[in-house]
Write a protein that holds these residues in place. Structure first.
Motif, PDB file in Angstrom:
ATOM      1  N   LYS A  55       0.381 -48.142  -5.823  1.00  0.00           N
ATOM      2  CA  LYS A  55       0.197 -48.676  -7.171  1.00  0.00           C
ATOM      3  C   LYS A  55       0.676 -50.131  -7.240  1.00  0.00           C
ATOM      4  O   LYS A  55       0.038 -50.980  -7.854  1.00  0.00           O
ATOM      5  N   TRP A  56       1.791 -50.407  -6.606  1.00  0.00           N
ATOM      6  CA  TRP A  56       2.337 -51.758  -6.614  1.00  0.00           C
ATOM      7  C   TRP A  56       1.399 -52.734  -5.904  1.00  0.00           C
ATOM      8  O   TRP A  56       1.114 -53.811  -6.422  1.00  0.00           O
ATOM      9  N   PHE A  57       0.908 -52.358  -4.707  1.00  0.00           N
ATOM     10  CA  PHE A  57      -0.034 -53.220  -3.986  1.00  0.00           C
ATOM     11  C   PHE A  57      -1.311 -53.433  -4.791  1.00  0.00           C
ATOM     12  O   PHE A  57      -1.848 -54.535  -4.831  1.00  0.00           O
ATOM     13  N   ASN A  58      -1.816 -52.375  -5.434  1.00  0.00           N
ATOM     14  CA  ASN A  58      -3.008 -52.532  -6.265  1.00  0.00           C
ATOM     15  C   ASN A  58      -2.746 -53.477  -7.430  1.00  0.00           C
ATOM     16  O   ASN A  58      -3.614 -54.274  -7.792  1.00  0.00           O
ATOM     17  N   PHE A  59      -1.563 -53.396  -8.019  1.00  0.00           N
ATOM     18  CA  PHE A  59      -1.211 -54.248  -9.153  1.00  0.00           C
ATOM     19  C   PHE A  59      -1.264 -55.720  -8.771  1.00  0.00           C
ATOM     20  O   PHE A  59      -1.712 -56.556  -9.562  1.00  0.00           O
ATOM     21  N   ILE A  60      -0.825 -56.053  -7.567  1.00  0.00           N
ATOM     22  CA  ILE A  60      -0.853 -57.451  -7.136  1.00  0.00           C
ATOM     23  C   ILE A  60      -2.126 -57.783  -6.350  1.00  0.00           C
ATOM     24  O   ILE A  60      -2.206 -58.801  -5.676  1.00  0.00           O
TER      25      ILE A  60
END
Length: 98
Positions: A55-60
């Motif tokens: 989720k974090w990688f997708n967010f950035i």
């Protein structure tokens, strides 16, 4: 090809389009109509889908990196397994030598 941004044409195709038969896969009680990953690729997808970092990688907007990280995690521990497929009544067995 239908432009997905033209919602009127998309809706018309859904409602008025021709029906056709497609192959459907089933694993136990789960059905799939796209892709099935077994073995290394399936394990990477499984690890990635439950990871906290995806989720974090997708967010950035670096979502592909989550798969690289998951691949490295799986690569360190992965061991091949035996696979049995039943396709149209035919049993196929793939044994992994150790």
């Amino acid at each position: 090809m239908v432009n997905l941004m033209d919602y009127k044409k998309v809706l018309e195709r859904i409602l008025m389009g021709k029906q056709r038969k497609i192959d459907v896969g089933r694993i136990d009680e789960e059905y799939c109509i796209t892709v099935v990953g077994i073995g290394l690729d399936g394990k990477v997808a499984e690890v990635n889908n439950v990871s906290k970092y995806k989720k974090w990688f997708n967010f950035i907007r670096l979502g592909a990196l989550s798969y690289v990280l998951s691949f490295l995690q799986v690569l360190l521990k992965y061991r091949p397994v035996n696979i049995q497929l039943n396709i149209d009544g035919e049993k196929l067995v793939f044994l992994m030598s150790g």
